[in-house]
Design an enzyme around this catalytic site. Structure first.
Site, PDB file in Angstrom:
ATOM      1  CE  LYS A  81      -1.028   0.112   4.974  1.00  0.00           C
ATOM      2  NZ  LYS A  81      -0.596   1.455   5.237  1.00  0.00           N
ATOM      3  CG  ASP A  82       3.673   2.163   2.715  1.00  0.00           C
ATOM      4  OD1 ASP A  82       2.802   2.812   2.839  1.00  0.00           O
ATOM      5  OD2 ASP A  82       4.476   1.547   3.705  1.00  0.00           O
ATOM      6  NE  ARG A 131      -6.605   3.301   7.826  1.00  0.00           N
ATOM      7  CZ  ARG A 131      -5.344   2.950   8.261  1.00  0.00           C
ATOM      8  NH1 ARG A 131      -4.513   3.750   8.792  1.00  0.00           N
ATOM      9  NH2 ARG A 131      -4.952   1.732   7.835  1.00  0.00           N
ATOM     10  NE  ARG A 148       2.906  10.090   9.691  1.00  0.00           N
ATOM     11  CZ  ARG A 148       4.080  10.625   8.975  1.00  0.00           C
ATOM     12  NH1 ARG A 148       4.043  11.840   8.746  1.00  0.00           N
ATOM     13  NH2 ARG A 148       4.948  10.042   8.585  1.00  0.00           N
ATOM     14  NE  ARG A 154       0.328   5.916  13.390  1.00  0.00           N
ATOM     15  CZ  ARG A 154      -0.061   5.644  12.190  1.00  0.00           C
ATOM     16  NH1 ARG A 154      -1.123   5.658  12.010  1.00  0.00           N
ATOM     17  NH2 ARG A 154       1.033   6.120  11.176  1.00  0.00           N
ATOM     18  CB  CYS A 242      -3.074   7.333  -1.577  1.00  0.00           C
ATOM     19  SG  CYS A 242      -2.634   5.659  -2.288  1.00  0.00           S
TER      20      CYS A 242
END
Length: 314
Positions: A81-82, A131, A148, A154, A242
């Site tokens: 996904k990166d 999201r 982040r 997180r 993205c």
């Protein structure tokens, strides 16, 4: 075969998933020695910056790709996904490994609470526009705040009370073994379509490095590879980045593949979705994108980009 140098980001999750991928590699090639090379990326250096401002998801892979092209490493292991949908002409994605859970997880500070029962105006941490849009579509009252840092950071920020809940990829929790210990709710693709390629690992090398290319190909999981090809073809047709709320998920369904694509407005008021089936992943991805364009996706993307420009100017 000489020793192979393998590039990875230095975060706990990146090194964990790289070691998991290398365990598979070593099961195929027990005689090949591998050395792990940790590389700090722009996304890691600027851990407090807004992701969109520093170049979106691609900021986590560029440094690894530079080291690959320079010949300092033989292959790199990434979260798919990166990886932007267009990569440098000297490089190739040699293989996509079997996908872990593709979905997102809502990690909630108070056990027993769910997406539906979180208090009104609950503070939810995510820096992902995808999201954010989908959460606000279901719960417009949420106060979405950026977050982040690595997974541990997180979760700590949430435990300390800065957030009522945060959203993370379920695959990341699983790879670190946290899915057993951290209270969470899996968000189905119906509620939240994942990021393109979420849950899958990709191994990247130089096109001219035929030996390594051949070795890595052995680790390919064909079903995952076809599904993520459809997702990436969809994203590429939509504009390839993205930096706006976009998600997609494809999976095999009998003899064919199903793909659902999503584009939304950042405030969650508009969510466009389209589902189609097909055998050719690239044609399927482009077809879903074309349907979304008919629904008005381009206007949404332009609006989102203009909003971001204004944000950065201010």
């Amino acid at each position: 075969m000489k020793k192979l140098k393998v590039g990875t980001r230095g975060s706990k999750l990146a090194t964990t998933q790289t070691k998991q991928a290398l365990a598979v590699f070593q099961s195929y090639f027990p005689d090949v020695e591998v050395e792990l090379v940790k590389i700090k990326t722009k996304g890691d250096h600027l851990a407090t910056h807004n992701l969109q401002a520093i170049g979106g998801q691609g900021c986590f892979v560029r440094e690894l790709e530079y080291q690959l092209r320079a010949g300092n490493i033989d292959f790199a292991i990434h979260s798919l996904k990166d990886i932007p949908t267009t990569i440098h002409e000297d490089l190739t994605l040699a293989c996509v490994m079997k996908r872990h859970s593709p979905t997102d997880a809502l990690i909630i500070r108070d056990a027993g609470v769910s997406l539906e029962t979180l208090p009104k105006n609950a503070v939810v941490g995510t820096s992902s526009l995808r999201r954010k849009a989908q959460l606000l579509h279901v719960r417009p009252d949420f106060d979405i705040q950026p977050i982040r840092g690595n997974i541990d950071t997180r979760i700590r920020k949430m435990s300390e009370g800065q957030y009522d809940a945060i959203v993370l990829a379920l695959a990341g929790l699983e790879r670190l073994g946290l899915d057993q210990t951290v209270y969470h709710q899996e968000l189905s693709p119906e509620i939240m379509l994942p990021a393109i390629g979420q849950g899958a690992l990709a191994l990247e090398c130089r096109k001219d490095n035929k030996d390594v290319l051949q070795m890595l190909k052995k680790m390919e999981h064909p079903e995952t590879a076809i599904a993520v090809t459809a997702e990436r073809a969809f994203l590429n047709s939509m504009d390839g980045s993205c930096t706006f709320p976009v998600g997609a998920y494809s999976f095999s369904k009998g003899d064919t593949y199903e793909l659902t694509g999503m584009i939304g407005s950042e405030n969650g008021k508009i969510i466009l979705k389209e589902t189609m089936q097909g055998d050719d992943p690239v044609i399927l991805g482009k077809a879903v994108a074309a349907k979304m364009v008919q629904q008005g996706a381009i206007t949404l993307i332009e609006e989102c980009k203009n909003d971001q420009k204004e944000t950065f100017i201010h």
